[in-house]
Scaffold this motif. Structure first.
Motif, PDB file in Angstrom:
ATOM      1  N   ARG A   8       0.828  -1.203   0.000  1.00  0.00           N
ATOM      2  CA  ARG A   8       0.000   0.000   0.000  1.00  0.00           C
ATOM      3  C   ARG A   8       0.867   1.260   0.000  1.00  0.00           C
ATOM      4  O   ARG A   8       0.543   2.247  -0.680  1.00  0.00           O
ATOM      5  CB  ARG A   8      -0.954  -0.001   1.196  1.00  0.00           C
ATOM      6  N   ARG A  17       0.772   4.052  -2.963  1.00  0.00           N
ATOM      7  CA  ARG A  17       0.544   5.478  -2.726  1.00  0.00           C
ATOM      8  C   ARG A  17       1.667   6.316  -3.323  1.00  0.00           C
ATOM      9  O   ARG A  17       1.426   7.376  -3.912  1.00  0.00           O
ATOM     10  CB  ARG A  17       0.427   5.741  -1.223  1.00  0.00           C
ATOM     11  N   ASP A  64      -6.781   8.192  -0.173  1.00  0.00           N
ATOM     12  CA  ASP A  64      -5.552   7.577  -0.697  1.00  0.00           C
ATOM     13  C   ASP A  64      -5.695   6.072  -0.884  1.00  0.00           C
ATOM     14  O   ASP A  64      -4.780   5.300  -0.589  1.00  0.00           O
ATOM     15  CB  ASP A  64      -4.355   7.856   0.224  1.00  0.00           C
TER      16      ASP A  64
END
Length: 736
Positions: free
Chosen positions: A259, A263, A290
Motif C-alpha cells: 500500500r 501510494r 488515498d
C-alpha cells in the motif's frame, strides 16, 4: 569435502556460512586480479539452512579464460553434493540484468564478497544498492505481480496445514521482499516483530532440514512432531500455531508495504503536490482517502458507536478497499464493547461482511490482526490457527470457517434465508477443539453466538440445527442406499422442513468447497442432489422412493450380460456366490474405483451394478472392459488373478480398523459400516470375506476421505443375534 553442522538458530547459520566461506575461498584461485566470487541468497545473508543450495556470482572485468575458472569452482561444489545456482557476469552485465529484472535486483541486494578481488565486489555491491534505490518504485508492480503469482501457487502459510515455509504467502521469500522494499526507502518494513518472525521461520526450516535429512521447505504433517520437539515446543499443534502467527506477521507487513508503494507511485503519476488528500464518502462514518478507508470526522467522538468497527469492516469488504492502519488502531483502542444482544446495525454489518464475497478474506484478516474479531467473538481466540488433522482439510479452523462463509455466497439465492446460511456456514465447525462430536457440542456454542448477535429464538434454533446436522446430507448421500425408503424418511424426519433442507444443501456444498479438493467431486454432488430431491418430495407430499428395479434387459436374454453406461456398470450372470467380489476385482484391474454397488437376484440370475470413477482420470476402454467382465461373470478366475493376489497381499496393513452396526436404518437389511485406512483391493477383500461368511450383500456404499474410508455394506436380514454379528465382524476385520 565440507561438513555443515546440524544445529538450529542464528549462531548455527552464521557458523555454516563461515564454513562455506572458508571452503569456497580455498577453492578460489589465489592471486587472480579482476575476478571475484560473491554469495547471494541465503549464503549472502548468512542464513544458511543445513541443506540449502548455494547461490553464487562469479564477477569479472573481462578476464580471459573465465569459463575455465568457473568450471574449476563449480565442479568441486557439485562433487560435494551441494545444490548450486550460479552465474558468470561482468559488472555492467550484472547491473544491466538487475535494472529490468526485479528478481535479479533483489538478489544483488544480498550480495556479499567471498573471495577474490574485493574492490570489484565492493563496486558491484555499492552500484546494485544505488540502482535499486533509483529503480525500485518503477519495479514495484513487477515485484507485486511475481509475489501474487507465487501466493496463488503456494497458498497462505498462516492457514495451510502443510505449508511451504519459503514460498507460501507470509514465508521466508516474503521476508526477502520486505527487506528489499525497506532498502528502497519506500516503507519501514523490518520492524522488530517482522525480524523476530523471520528468525523463528528460519529456525523452523533448520529443524525441518535436520528432521528430513535433505533440503525441503514444506512442513508436512508427519514431520511436525519431530520439528516441534527440536524447537522445544509442546507438540505439532503448537508448532503450527507459531508458524501461523509468524506468517501472519510477515504477510501483514507486506500488505502494508504494498500500500505504501502504491501510494508513492500514484502520487508520482499524478504529480500531486503536498497538501490535503481527497476524501470520498463510502458508507455512514466511512470515507476513502488515498485508496484506503478511514473514519469520517463525525464518527470520532467521546463515545463511539459500538457497531462502528463492524460497519467499517463491512464497508471495506464490500468495496474491496483496505482499512488504513491508523483507523484499525483507533478502532481497537477506542471501540466500546458490543452489548448483548447486538444492536441491529451490528448484526446487519456482520451479515454484510460475511456475504461480501472476495473482499471478506482480506478484510477479516485485517480485523483479526488488530484484535477486532476477538472483541466481536470471544470464542475466536480458541479457534485461531487451530489445526485440523483430517487429511481432506487444507486450512486451519479459523480460515476454514471464513472460507465456508465466502463459499456460501454462491448459494445465497437458493435459500429463503441467506442471512442464516452465511451465519450457519461461519459457525458450523465451532465445536472443533472441544471434547466430543463437534457437530453435537458445537450446536449450543453456535446457539450462544446467534443469541449474542441478536437473532430471535426461532432463528437461533435454526442455526443450532444447521450446526448439528451439517454433515447429515453428505454422510447419508455417500454412505447409505438412497433407494431405501427408510433412508429418505429418516433424513426427512431429522430435517423437518424444506427451508431447512435447502439451507443444509447449500451449507454442505460450501463446507466441502472450503475444506479442500478431496472433499468434493461431481459424483458426490450428484448423490447429494439426488438425496435432496427425494427428501424434498417426502417433505412436500409424503411420497417415498419405490424400490429400484433392475434393467429389464438384464432380466432376460443370454448370460452373462454386461451393460456399460458412462460411470455405471451392470453385470448379469447365473446366480452364484462371489460375483460382486469378482466383478469388483475386474473393475480394479481396469483402474476403476467403485463408489457404490447394488446386488439383487431374480429367476436364478444375479445382477450387480456399480457406480464408478476412473482412478487416474483416464476413461476406460469399453471393449476390453466388457470382454473381461463377461469372462469374470462366466467364472473365469484367471482374468483377475494378479489383481486378487495383489489385493490379498495388502491385507493387515491398516491401522485400527473399526466396524459399526446399524440395524434400524434400512428396510430389509442391517448395515455394517467399516471405518479403516484405504488400501489397494480393500473392497474386494471385504466382499470376499462377507461371501465366505454366507452373508447376503444387497448394496455397498463407498466413501473415501483422504486416506480413510467409511464403507457401508447392506446385509440382508435383521442380524439380531450377537454371535452372528461377531462372526461377520471378525471376518471383515481380518480381511482389512
Amino acid at each position: 569435502m565440507i561438513t555443515l553442522g546440524d544445529n538450529i538458530g542464528a549462531a548455527a547459520r552464521e557458523q555454516r556460512a563461515a564454513a562455506l566461506d572458508t571452503w569456497l575461498g580455498d577453492l578460489f584461485p589465489s592471486h587472480l586480479p579482476g575476478v571475484s566470487l560473491l554469495a547471494v541468497g541465503g549464503l549472502g545473508r548468512r542464513d544458511c539452512a543445513p541443506h540449502s543450495d548455494l547461490d553464487l556470482v562469479l564477477l569479472h572485468d573481462g578476464q580471459a579464460g573465465i569459463d575455465r575458472i568457473a568450471a574449476g569452482l563449480w565442479y568441486p561444489i557439485w562433487d560435494a553434493k551441494l545444490g548450486l545456482d550460479h552465474s558468470v557476469r561482468t559488472l555492467p552485465e550484472a547491473l544491466s540484468v538487475g535494472h529490468d529484472d526485479v528478481k535479479v535486483a533483489l538478489g544483488l541486494l544480498d550480495a556479499r564478497h567471498v573471495a577474490g578481488d574485493t574492490r570489484l565486489s565492493a563496486e558491484l555491491i555499492g552500484a546494485a544498492g544505488d540502482q535499486w534505490r533509483r529503480t525500485a518504485v518503477r519495479l514495484m508492480p513487477q515485484l507485486k505481480d511475481l509475489t501474487q503469482a507465487r501466493w496463488a501457487q503456494h497458498g497462505e502459510l498462516a492457514f495451510l496445514l502443510e505449508g511451504d515455509l519459503k514460498e507460501a504467502a507470509g514465508g521466508l521469500r516474503d521476508v526477502t521482499v520486505l527487506r528489499g522494499i525497506g532498502r528502497a526507502g519506500i516503507a519501514d518494513t523490518m520492524r522488530p516483530a517482522v525480524r523476530a518472525a523471520g528468525l523463528r521461520l528460519l529456525d523452523t526450516r533448520d529443524a525441518l532440514h535436520i528432521a528430513v535429512g535433505r533440503r525441503v521447505d514444506r512442513l508436512v504433517a508427519q514431520e511436525r512432531g519431530t520439528v516441534a520437539e527440536m524447537l522445544d515446543l509442546d507438540d505439532g499443534d503448537a508448532l503450527l500455531r507459531r508458524v501461523a502467527g509468524d506468517a501472519r506477521t510477515v504477510a501483514y507487513a507486506l500488505e502494508d508495504a504494498w500500500r505504501a508503494a502504491d501510494r508513492l507511485r500514484s502520487g508520482r503519476r499524478r504529480g500531486m503536490p503536498p497538501g490535503k488528500p481527497a476524501r470520498r464518502p463510502i458508507a455512514r462514518d466511512v470515507v476513502e482517502q488515498d485508496g484506503e478507508l478511514v473514519l469520517a470526522r463525525t464518527a470520532i467522538g467521546p463515545v463511539p458507536d459500538p457497531s462502528l468497527s463492524l460497519r467499517v469492516a463491512a464497508a471495506a469488504a464490500t468495496v474491496g478497499l483496505p482499512i488504513a492502519r491508523a483507523t484499525c488502531e483507533w478502532l481497537a483502542a477506542f471501540s466500546p464493547p458490543l452489548p448483548a444482544p447486538w444492536p441491529p446495525a451490528a448484526r446487519a454489518a456482520l451479515v454484510s461482511l460475511l456475504g461480501s464475497g472476495a473482499g471478506l478474506l482480506p478484510t477479516w484478516e485485517t480485523c483479526d490482526r488488530y484484535g477486532l474479531i476477538d472483541a466481536w467473538l470471544p470464542e475466536w481466540a480458541r479457534m485461531r490457527s487451530l489445526p485440523q488433522h483430517h487429511p481432506v482439510h487444507r486450512f486451519t479452523l479459523d480460515r476454514h470457517l471464513v472460507q465456508a462463509a465466502y463459499e456460501a455466497t454462491a448459494y445465497a439465492r437458493e435459500v429463503d434465508r441467506p442471512d442464516l446460511l452465511l451465519i450457519g456456514a461461519f459457525v458450523h465447525d465451532v465445536g472443533k477443539g472441544l471434547d466430543g462430536d463437534h457437530s453435537v457440542v458445537g450446536a449450543p456454542v453456535a446457539g450462544e453466538i446467534a443469541t449474542r448477535i441478536g437473532l430471535p429464538p426461532e432463528d437461533v434454533a435454526t442455526i443450532e440445527k444447521l450446526v448439528r446436522l451439517h454433515l447429515l446430507l453428505p454422510d447419508v448421500a455417500t454412505r447409505r442406499d438412497l433407494s431405501d425408503p427408510v433412508t429418505i424418511s429418516s433424513v426427512a424426519a431429522a430435517v423437518g422442513d424444506v427451508a431447512t433442507l435447502d439451507l443444509l444443501h447449500a451449507l454442505a456444498r460450501a463446507d466441502s468447497h472450503a475444506t479442500g479438493p478431496a472433499a468434493w467431486s461431481d459424483w458426490k454432488g450428484r448423490l447429494i442432489a439426488d438425496l435432496v430431491a427425494k427428501v424434498r418430495t417426502a417433505l412436500d407430499s409424503g411420497a417415498l422412493p419405490a424400490p429400484p428395479r433392475p434393467d429389464p434387459e438384464l432380466l432376460s436374454g443370454d448370460l452373462p450380460a454386461v451393460h456399460l453406461d458412462g460411470d455405471r456398470v451392470a453385470v448379469a450372470a447365473a446366480d452364484r456366490q462371489g460375483l460382486l467380489a469378482a466383478v469388483t476385482a475386474c473393475l480394479a484391474m481396469h483402474r476403476l474405483e467403485v463408489l457404490g454397488a447394488d446386488a439383487s437376484s431374480a429367476d436364478g440370475r444375479a445382477i450387480v451394478s456399480f457406480l464408478t470413477q476412473p482412478r487416474y482420470g483416464s476413461p476406460y476402454d469399453p471393449v476390453a472392459l466388457a470382454a473381461d467382465l463377461r469372462r469374470v461373470a462366466a467364472g473365469d478366475v484367471s482374468v483377475t488373478q494378479r489383481v486378487r493376489a495383489r489385493a490379498m497381499s495388502a491385507r493387515g496393513h491398516a491401522a485400527s480398523p473399526r466396524v459399526v452396526w446399524h440395524r434400524d436404518i434400512a428396510t430389509d437389511a442391517s448395515v455394517l459400516e467399516l471405518r479403516a485406512a484405504d488400501s489397494p483391493g480393500l473392497l474386494y477383500r471385504v466382499a470376499t470375506a462377507l461371501d465366505d461368511t454366507g452373508a447376503v450383500l444387497r448394496a455397498a456404499r463407498i466413501s473415501t476421505l483422504g486416506g480413510d474410508v467409511v464403507d457401508a455394506f447392506y446385509l440382508v436380514g435383521d442380524w439380531s443375534e450377537e454371535d452372528a454379528r461377531a462372526r461377520v465382524e471378525a471376518a471383515v476385520l481380518d480381511a482389512v
